[in-house]
Every structure is written in C-alpha cells, then in structure tokens.
Design a protein around this motif. Structure first.
Motif, PDB file in Angstrom:
ATOM      1  N   ALA A 128       3.514  35.346  12.612  1.00 36.55           N
ATOM      2  CA  ALA A 128       2.321  34.941  12.663  1.00 36.55           C
ATOM      3  C   ALA A 128       1.202  33.995  13.929  1.00 36.55           C
ATOM      4  CB  ALA A 128       1.795  34.827  11.220  1.00 36.55           C
ATOM      5  N   GLY A 155      -9.395  38.397   9.083  1.00 41.40           N
ATOM      6  CA  GLY A 155      -7.736  38.479   8.402  1.00 41.40           C
ATOM      7  C   GLY A 155      -7.818  36.997   7.591  1.00 41.40           C
ATOM      8  N   ALA A 156      -8.967  35.666   7.803  1.00 37.21           N
ATOM      9  CA  ALA A 156      -9.018  34.603   8.410  1.00 37.21           C
ATOM     10  C   ALA A 156      -7.695  33.699   7.041  1.00 37.21           C
ATOM     11  CB  ALA A 156     -10.089  33.468   8.622  1.00 37.21           C
ATOM     12  N   ALA A 157      -7.831  33.928   5.769  1.00 32.26           N
ATOM     13  CA  ALA A 157      -6.994  33.375   5.056  1.00 32.26           C
ATOM     14  C   ALA A 157      -5.053  33.978   4.966  1.00 32.26           C
ATOM     15  CB  ALA A 157      -7.587  33.350   3.463  1.00 32.26           C
ATOM     16  N   SER A 178     -13.791  35.727   8.882  1.00 32.27           N
ATOM     17  CA  SER A 178     -14.084  36.156   7.481  1.00 32.27           C
ATOM     18  C   SER A 178     -13.003  36.105   6.956  1.00 32.27           C
ATOM     19  CB  SER A 178     -14.601  37.715   8.606  1.00 32.27           C
ATOM     20  OG  SER A 178     -14.635  38.453   7.772  1.00 32.27           O
ATOM     21  N   THR A 179     -13.661  36.545   5.777  1.00 32.22           N
ATOM     22  CA  THR A 179     -12.630  36.974   4.408  1.00 32.22           C
ATOM     23  C   THR A 179     -12.499  37.529   3.418  1.00 32.22           C
ATOM     24  OG1 THR A 179     -10.875  34.971   2.695  1.00 32.22           O
ATOM     25  CG2 THR A 179     -12.990  34.349   3.478  1.00 32.22           C
ATOM     26  N   GLN A 246      -5.988  46.228   7.468  1.00 28.81           N
ATOM     27  CA  GLN A 246      -7.455  46.889   6.552  1.00 28.81           C
ATOM     28  C   GLN A 246      -7.059  48.707   6.822  1.00 28.81           C
ATOM     29  OE1 GLN A 246     -11.603  47.314   8.102  1.00 28.81           O
ATOM     30  NE2 GLN A 246     -12.141  48.617   6.393  1.00 28.81           N
ATOM     31  N   ASP A 268       0.799  42.552  21.626  1.00 31.18           N
ATOM     32  CA  ASP A 268       2.146  42.268  20.976  1.00 31.18           C
ATOM     33  C   ASP A 268       2.525  41.528  20.391  1.00 31.18           C
ATOM     34  OD1 ASP A 268       4.100  43.597  19.984  1.00 31.18           O
ATOM     35  OD2 ASP A 268       4.398  43.680  22.106  1.00 31.18           O
TER      36      ASP A 268
HETATM   37  P1  NDP Z   1      -1.678  38.234   6.402  1.00 36.14           P
HETATM   38  O1  NDP Z   1      -0.930  39.238   4.362  1.00 36.14           O
HETATM   39  O2  NDP Z   1      -0.961  36.720   6.067  1.00 36.14           O
HETATM   40  O3  NDP Z   1      -2.832  38.301   6.401  1.00 36.14           O
HETATM   41  C1  NDP Z   1      -2.961  38.999   6.351  1.00 36.14           C
HETATM   42  C2  NDP Z   1      -4.888  39.301   5.936  1.00 36.14           C
HETATM   43  O4  NDP Z   1      -5.458  40.633   6.411  1.00 36.14           O
HETATM   44  C3  NDP Z   1      -5.252  38.951   4.389  1.00 36.14           C
HETATM   45  O5  NDP Z   1      -4.955  37.702   3.867  1.00 36.14           O
HETATM   46  C4  NDP Z   1      -6.624  39.067   4.434  1.00 36.14           C
HETATM   47  O6  NDP Z   1      -7.773  37.621   4.387  1.00 36.14           O
HETATM   48  C5  NDP Z   1      -7.263  40.516   5.318  1.00 36.14           C
HETATM   49  N1  NDP Z   1      -6.642  41.857   4.944  1.00 36.14           N
HETATM   50  C6  NDP Z   1      -5.924  42.320   3.872  1.00 36.14           C
HETATM   51  N2  NDP Z   1      -6.395  43.634   3.906  1.00 36.14           N
HETATM   52  C7  NDP Z   1      -7.577  43.763   3.524  1.00 36.14           C
HETATM   53  C8  NDP Z   1      -8.640  44.858   3.955  1.00 36.14           C
HETATM   54  N3  NDP Z   1      -8.107  45.493   3.292  1.00 36.14           N
HETATM   55  N4  NDP Z   1      -9.378  44.823   4.729  1.00 36.14           N
HETATM   56  C9  NDP Z   1     -10.065  42.766   5.194  1.00 36.14           C
HETATM   57  N5  NDP Z   1      -8.971  42.553   5.784  1.00 36.14           N
HETATM   58  C10 NDP Z   1      -7.741  42.595   4.776  1.00 36.14           C
HETATM   59  O7  NDP Z   1       0.073  38.595   7.366  1.00 36.14           O
HETATM   60  P2  NDP Z   1      -0.199  38.198   8.547  1.00 36.14           P
HETATM   61  O8  NDP Z   1      -1.186  37.147   9.247  1.00 36.14           O
HETATM   62  O9  NDP Z   1       1.160  37.771   8.555  1.00 36.14           O
HETATM   63  O10 NDP Z   1       0.309  39.727   9.491  1.00 36.14           O
HETATM   64  C11 NDP Z   1      -1.884  40.450  10.060  1.00 36.14           C
HETATM   65  C12 NDP Z   1      -1.776  41.446  10.679  1.00 36.14           C
HETATM   66  O11 NDP Z   1      -1.411  41.143  11.589  1.00 36.14           O
HETATM   67  C13 NDP Z   1      -0.881  42.938  10.178  1.00 36.14           C
HETATM   68  O12 NDP Z   1      -1.651  43.177  10.414  1.00 36.14           O
HETATM   69  C14 NDP Z   1       0.311  42.296  10.947  1.00 36.14           C
HETATM   70  O13 NDP Z   1       1.437  43.635  10.506  1.00 36.14           O
HETATM   71  C15 NDP Z   1      -0.485  42.373  12.465  1.00 36.14           C
HETATM   72  N6  NDP Z   1       0.356  41.119  13.354  1.00 36.14           N
HETATM   73  C16 NDP Z   1       0.570  41.930  14.142  1.00 36.14           C
HETATM   74  C17 NDP Z   1       1.177  41.538  15.151  1.00 36.14           C
HETATM   75  C18 NDP Z   1       1.313  42.364  16.341  1.00 36.14           C
HETATM   76  O14 NDP Z   1       2.799  41.152  17.320  1.00 36.14           O
HETATM   77  N7  NDP Z   1       0.396  42.506  17.217  1.00 36.14           N
HETATM   78  C19 NDP Z   1       2.219  39.893  14.853  1.00 36.14           C
HETATM   79  C20 NDP Z   1       1.818  38.918  13.433  1.00 36.14           C
HETATM   80  C21 NDP Z   1       1.230  39.786  12.626  1.00 36.14           C
HETATM   81  P3  NDP Z   1      -8.520  37.431   3.813  1.00 36.14           P
HETATM   82  O15 NDP Z   1      -7.971  36.874   2.359  1.00 36.14           O
HETATM   83  O16 NDP Z   1      -9.173  36.375   3.946  1.00 36.14           O
HETATM   84  O17 NDP Z   1     -10.241  38.106   3.398  1.00 36.14           O
END
Ligand code: NDP
Length: 326
Positions: A128, A155-157, A178-179, A246, A268
C-alpha cells in the motif's frame, strides 16, 4: 515445519486458517526466506475472504508482502543473512506468499531492505505504501510540484491513502484528505492533511465537468469517485489512479481530458520493474516521516489475520496492518 495461513477451496468450500506446513511443501524458487513480518493489504483481504478472484491456484498461502532474512539462496544477488523485502509479482495470488513463517521465491522478485527501515517498518509501508509512493512519482513525472495547487487523496484513512497523505504533506503539498470516516479527521490532520472532506461529496454520479479545484490527485477508490475527481481537476491537472475500493467501473466522459488537458496516470505496483521499485523505496526513505508510521500501523499475529481481513474489506481498519508471523 512452519506456520502459515492456508487458503483452500474444494467441495467443503472456500476457507482460510492457520496451519502447520512441512518445508517440503514450499514452492520452487531460488531463495528461501525466514519471514519476520507480512501485512494485510486490500488484495489480501479479498484473497483471504474469497470476496474477489485474487487466488489463482489452491491451496494458497496468501500475503502479497513480506520482509525477512534469507535462509538459503542459489541466486547470485542474495546470500544467507541478507534482509529482503518482497511486494507483489503475483506472490499470494499464483505463488505462495508472505503470510507464513517461511517463503520460497524467485530472487529476481526481491529487493534489499531499504535503510533505515526495520523489517516491521517496511511492512508498515508494504505494498500500500510503496504504491502510494509510485503515485507520487507519477504526479512528479507529469510535472506536478507543490506550487501547482491542492492535491486530493481519496480512501485517505486506508493504507494507500494514509501513506500518500503523509508523504505529500512532508513534500510540502497542501493535501485534502477524502474519507468516509469523519472520526478519523484528527488522525488525517496528524499525518499532514490540511483539510478533510466527506467522501460522499465524490461518490455519487456527477457532471462531466465541475468547478476546477485540484492540481493533482491520488485515487485508491475508482468508480464515480474517480470520474468526479477528473471532472474537478484544474487545467493540466494529473490524477494517479491505483485502486478500486468503491468499484472497478469508471463512469466518466472524455471532457476533462480533451477540454482541460487532464492526465490520468495509471499506477500498477505488482509487475513494476525492479529499478522503479528501488527508486520508490529510496524515496520512501527520504520522504516518509517514520515517526508517522506508528500512528498508521496496527500489529496483529497470524491468528488474527482471518478476522482482520474481513474488517479491512468493510472499511473498519485504519491505516496499515502489520502481521508478526512469529
Ligand atoms: P484499504 O482497505 O486500507 O483502504 C481503502 C480505503 O478506501 C478505505 O479505508 C476507505 O477509506 C475507502 N473506501 C472503502 N470503500 C469505499 C467505498 N465504497 N467508497 C469510497 N471509498 C471507499 O486498502 P488499501 O489502501 O490497501 O488499497 C486501496 C485500493 O488500492 C484497493 O482497491 C487496492 O486494491 C488498490 N491497490 C492497488 C495497487 C496497485 O498496484 N494498483 C496496490 C495497492 C493497492 P475511508 O474510510 O478513508 O473513506
């Protein structure tokens, strides 16, 4: 024998749990690593719960990240005792991964543990955090500097979001976080966010173009959120898109791209070439305040992995989860 999370899928269903495995069950590879720490990323959550088609063969030891010490190696780049880190390359998806006390891998996939990080700190960053840095590098490559204006992190948190906020703030950017969790506003401000915004303002279907606000954005959310971000970009703005929390859809128009010259930079981490991985880890060493990692991180043991994976997918986990596999 070593302990690991094992995912199985057969007539009895899809299930994951802690198991003792014999060393001779380790897959092929030229380096065997004694794992110290692994992590839980969003993708690991999908793999462990079976909520997404991440695992390509069964049984599978999940874990797209690991940090540990080389035990045996026939790879020219590594010798016993070397401290190494692995992120991605399909590990935990097609090849047994980091959520176990031992892993056998291709040496070409490994990178040396970046000083001054400890193995635990490297896993607090994990895929991450390394992806968050790849997003920052994508913004820079496209000409973004702090003087250009505000940067939005979605997805800030979460894991990617928390590290992106911390890095961008340290680099001098004015960061809006944004959270969906207003209760995490103080946490996000402690990481360096200048403003916290409600993710609901971005998550519903919006107009092709909106009032220009952001110079740059790091988006881990996708779907309508990503479409709305593009619509709100300032002329010449850059969006680094890496996630789909999302949704995987992208219900947007070309308007921001052809009328405001907005750049959408896809990020990626999984098959990133080695030199760019090393660059990202070096930049994390210089541009991430390690004292912030403590606030970002929760540490669990192998026994808590399955339960925490479910919580992570339902957005209840703040920041990053480190797994102490021993
Ligand atoms: P986390 O679960 O730690 O963080 C995701 C955050 O997204 C949540 O904490 C929340 O933040 C927000 N979120 C969750 N559901 C929703 C929703 N329905 N609508 C809007 N916001 C939402 O995951 P990671 O940080 O580990 O990964 C984040 C994303 O990045 C994932 O989709 C993952 O697959 C992708 N990723 C891609 C990589 C790549 O190589 N391209 C590598 C690593 C990750 P909050 O509570 O602040 O709103």
């Amino acid at each position: 024998m070593f302990k690991a999370i094992l995912i199985e899928k057969d007539d009895a269903g899809y299930r994951a749990g802690v198991t003792e495995l014999a060393d001779d069950r380790l897959p092929e590879g030229d380096v065997t690593v004694r794992v110290a720490y692994s992590t839980l990323n969003y993708k690991d959550g999908l793999a462990i719960t079976g909520k997404g088609p991440v695992v390509r063969s069964f049984p599978m030891v999940p874990g797209i990240d690991l940090a540990g010490t080389v035990e045996t190696s026939s790879h020219v780049g590594y010798k016993p005792g070397d401290q190494v880190v692995l992120n991605g390359w399909g590990v935990g998806e097609t090849h047994w991964g980091g959520l176990g006390q031992k892993a056998r891998l291709k040496g070409d996939w490994l990178v040396p543990l970046q000083a001054p990080f400890t193995p635990a700190q490297a896993m607090a960053i994990g895929t991450a955090g390394y992806t968050a840095m790849l997003c920052v590098l994508a913004l820079e490559k496209n000409g973004i500097t702090p003087e250009k204006g505000e940067v939005l992190v979605t997805g800030a948190a979460g894991g990617v979001g928390s590290v992106a906020v911390a890095v961008l703030a340290k680099l001098g950017y004015c960061v809006a976080a944004s959270t969906g969790r207003p209760q995490e506003a103080d946490y996000l401000k402690s990481l360096g966010a200048a403003e916290v915004i409600d993710r609901n303002t971005l998550s519903a279907p919006g107009k092709p173009l909106a009032k220009e606000r952001w110079a740059a954005a790091v988006d881990s959310v996708g779907s309508h959120t990503l479409a709305n971000i593009c619509a709100q970009m300032r002329y010449g703005g850059v969006v680094a898109a890496c996630g789909l929390a999302q949704g995987m859809d992208f219900p947007a128009t070309v308007a921001p791209f052809i009328l405001r010259g907005v750049t959408l930079a896809g990020v990626d981490s999984v098959y990133r070439p080695r030199d760019q991985r090393i660059q990202a880890w070096q930049r994390l060493a210089s541009d991430l305040d390690v004292s912030k990692l403590e606030a970002i991180t929760t540490t669990i043991g192998l026994g808590q992995v399955v339960e925490t994976a479910g919580q992570l997918l339902s957005g209840q986990v703040r920041g990053r989860v480190v797994v102490d596999v021993n």
